[in-house]
Design a protein around this motif. Structure first.
Motif, PDB file in Angstrom:
ATOM      1  N   CYS A  74       0.821  -1.210   0.000  1.00  0.00           N
ATOM      2  CA  CYS A  74       0.000   0.000   0.000  1.00  0.00           C
ATOM      3  C   CYS A  74       0.858   1.265   0.000  1.00  0.00           C
ATOM      4  O   CYS A  74       0.437   2.307  -0.511  1.00  0.00           O
TER       5      CYS A  74
ATOM      6  N   HIS B 211      -4.522   5.392  -4.601  1.00  0.00           N
ATOM      7  CA  HIS B 211      -4.168   6.477  -3.690  1.00  0.00           C
ATOM      8  C   HIS B 211      -3.692   7.679  -4.501  1.00  0.00           C
ATOM      9  O   HIS B 211      -2.902   7.546  -5.435  1.00  0.00           O
TER      10      HIS B 211
ATOM     11  N   HIS C  23      -1.676  10.073  -3.937  1.00  0.00           N
ATOM     12  CA  HIS C  23      -0.264  10.443  -3.859  1.00  0.00           C
ATOM     13  C   HIS C  23       0.659   9.254  -4.164  1.00  0.00           C
ATOM     14  O   HIS C  23       1.617   9.388  -4.925  1.00  0.00           O
ATOM     15  N   ARG C  24       0.352   8.094  -3.591  1.00  0.00           N
ATOM     16  CA  ARG C  24       1.242   6.938  -3.744  1.00  0.00           C
ATOM     17  C   ARG C  24       0.987   6.170  -5.041  1.00  0.00           C
ATOM     18  O   ARG C  24       1.806   5.369  -5.458  1.00  0.00           O
TER      19      ARG C  24
ATOM     20  N   THR D 102      -0.930   3.701  -5.574  1.00  0.00           N
ATOM     21  CA  THR D 102      -1.087   2.262  -5.338  1.00  0.00           C
ATOM     22  C   THR D 102      -2.572   1.959  -5.194  1.00  0.00           C
ATOM     23  O   THR D 102      -3.326   2.767  -4.640  1.00  0.00           O
TER      24      THR D 102
ATOM     25  N   SER E 253      -4.632   0.873  -3.164  1.00  0.00           N
ATOM     26  CA  SER E 253      -4.711   0.500  -1.752  1.00  0.00           C
ATOM     27  C   SER E 253      -6.049  -0.121  -1.337  1.00  0.00           C
ATOM     28  O   SER E 253      -6.050  -1.068  -0.542  1.00  0.00           O
TER      29      SER E 253
ATOM     30  N   GLN F  21     -13.628   6.956  -0.101  1.00  0.00           N
ATOM     31  CA  GLN F  21     -12.726   7.774  -0.915  1.00  0.00           C
ATOM     32  C   GLN F  21     -12.022   8.830  -0.068  1.00  0.00           C
ATOM     33  O   GLN F  21     -10.809   9.034  -0.178  1.00  0.00           O
TER      34      GLN F  21
ATOM     35  N   LEU G 217      -9.704   6.990   2.712  1.00  0.00           N
ATOM     36  CA  LEU G 217      -8.504   6.327   2.185  1.00  0.00           C
ATOM     37  C   LEU G 217      -7.689   7.217   1.253  1.00  0.00           C
ATOM     38  O   LEU G 217      -6.617   6.810   0.798  1.00  0.00           O
ATOM     39  N   GLU G 218      -8.210   8.405   0.931  1.00  0.00           N
ATOM     40  CA  GLU G 218      -7.544   9.340   0.015  1.00  0.00           C
ATOM     41  C   GLU G 218      -7.280   8.685  -1.346  1.00  0.00           C
ATOM     42  O   GLU G 218      -6.144   8.627  -1.832  1.00  0.00           O
ATOM     43  N   VAL G 219      -8.347   8.195  -1.958  1.00  0.00           N
ATOM     44  CA  VAL G 219      -8.216   7.504  -3.249  1.00  0.00           C
ATOM     45  C   VAL G 219      -9.136   8.158  -4.269  1.00  0.00           C
ATOM     46  O   VAL G 219     -10.091   8.871  -3.931  1.00  0.00           O
TER      47      VAL G 219
END
Length: 473
Positions: free
Chosen positions: A151, A334, A336-337, A339, A341, A461, A464-466
């Motif tokens: 993640c 995500h 920023h990442r 991924t 997640s 959303q 989880l910041e997605v």
């Protein structure tokens, strides 16, 4: 939903070395350290055992090359799910997704995590098996750790895969070299096991036992298909996909045969079958007081396989959700990442549930029964598309006899265990798949998604910041 960011994409981070590591790294894992005793116990003789391992490698290579052709036609992530969807349509693809998400992949993750914990705990419980509850708690911890790594960062997960692949190859090389040294010092056990007149004595001839032996052997090769599930993250898939498959599967097949020869060079069949941790038993015989090293090596090897398998399984769920077969939240990444997640968290949750329900052998057998049914359907797509859509661009084209052999093998693996030894558990697996009709008709076909799910999606959303991710093809 209108304010969601546009153009969010999963990056192509996997080069050829990473691709080979993903293929080989997910293949070399718990199987080679857990399955040898089961293969031998089913077939009954060292010669037949080695034959099963060799044929398992051949079957894995044939099927992998068929998947390679499909992967260069359909360059989306998702593996057999996306191939069945694009070839045969939404209805069979949904059942492939259910199989992968509820049965095959979570069962696989649970089996791998059990092998990690059994080997990791072996040095702490000399002379006896670790308590089952302790084994399962440690296995759950391994799943949670790997899910966290995946993640956080794609590159971190791939680096873990490369590092652990090197550790796996090193540990298997120690076993191979140790076997050669042991034979040079005393070849009596090796000759007794593999002398022509002895090697096939006691071989079981029933179709069912050979089918179960292949389940265990092919379980050790499970992972040949994993690169197809992450094609959108692979650099130059039309080049790197076939190269990674051929190099990875060939490397693993040779290593597995040499490792089994090494086991048979120092252990009698009865010793191998009765071992709870065959690499540790081998290590105690060959390395003496340093035998505990093999327990650590086997645990690390399985950890790398767990990492790669969870990496891939999260992408399957991600793609199935993107195609409308699962809730939208699972198709998001995500912000920023980058991924997926939500799908990784969902994967880990299902694996933890499965972990509580069975042991290694049972989990492998039932997962393999369903897996080869869908592998056969997927491979049949090679022949179907050659007939129906001969003009499709095919950067890689497999020899037509290979999918025929792979389909025949799939039929054998599905039918063999139930022909002369039918068990209710296989019916339960089939019913679990068919129960998907209850979900498909109202929620997928007629799209009767309740309003509550939309509110839950919006909440997750934000939590989880997605955000939704686009295809990267």
């Amino acid at each position: 939903m209108e304010n969601q960011p546009e153009g969010l994409k999963i990056k192509r981070e996997i080069g050829l070395i990473g691709a080979i590591s993903l293929v080989s790294g997910t293949m070399i894992g718990s199987g080679i350290f857990m399955s040898p005793q089961f293969v031998l116990s089913y077939v009954g003789s060292p010669g037949a055992c080695l034959l099963v391992w060799a044929l398992s490698g051949v079957v894995a290579m044939f099927a992998a090359l068929c998947y390679t052709e499909l992967g260069t036609i359909f360059t989306e992530s998702g593996g057999e799910y996306i191939y069945i969807l694009r070839t045969y349509g939404s209805f069979p693809a949904f059942f492939a997704a259910i199989h992968l998400i509820v049965l095959s992949k979570p069962f696989g993750l649970a089996a791998i995590s059990i092998s990690i914990s059994e080997y990791a705990l072996t040095p702490f419980f000399p002379g006896c098996a670790p308590p089952w509850m302790v084994v399962k708690c440690a296995a759950a911890g391994a799943i949670l750790l790997v899910a966290t790594v995946n993640c956080l960062n794609v590159r971190l997960a791939i680096r873990v895969q490369v590092v652990f692949l090197l550790a796996k190859v090193l540990s298997l090389s120690i076993i191979v070299i140790g076997g050669i040294v042991a034979v040079a010092q005393d070849s009596r056990i090796f000759m007794d096991n593999l002398r022509v007149e002895n090697s096939f004595v006691g071989t079981e001839t029933s179709v069912s036992t050979f089918g179960m032996a292949f389940y265990q052997g092919l379980w050790a090769f499970a992972g040949w298909y994993n690169l197809n599930f992450v094609t959108e993250e692979l650099k130059r898939p039309e080049v790197n996909l076939p190269r990674a498959i051929v190099i990875g599967v060939s490397l693993v097949t040779v290593l597995y045969l040499l490792v089994n020869l090494s086991f048979l060079s120092v252990m009698t069949p009865s010793e191998l079958i009765s071992s709870n941790a065959v690499a540790v038993t081998w290590g105690n015989k060959v390395l003496g007081s340093w035998g505990w090293i093999m327990a650590v090596a086997a645990a690390l090897s399985s950890f790398g396989s767990l990492n790669g398998s969870l990496f891939v399984t999260g992408r399957i769920i991600f793609v199935a959700a993107r195609e409308g077969h699962l809730p939208d939240i699972l198709s998001m990444a995500h912000v920023h990442r980058l991924t997926p997640s939500p799908s990784l968290i969902f994967t880990a949750a299902i694996a933890l549930v499965v972990l509580m329900s069975g042991d290694f052998e049972t989990i492998v057998n039932y997962a393999s029964f369903a897996a080869w049914f869908f592998i056969g359907i997927t491979v049949s797509g090679v022949i179907y598309l050659r007939i129906k859509k001969p003009d499709l661009p095919r950067p890689y084209k497999v020899f037509i006899l290979l999918p025929v052999v792979a389909i025949a093998a799939s039929i054998f693996f599905v039918l063999a265990p139930i022909l002369d030894n039918p068990r209710l558990e296989y019916l339960y697996v089939a019913l679990a798949l068919l129960s998907g009709i209850i979900i498909y008709i109202p929620f997928i076909h007629y799209k009767l998604w309740p309003g509550l799910l939309t509110k839950l999606t919006m909440f997750l959303q934000l939590f989880l910041e997605v955000a939704p991710a686009q295809k990267n093809v």
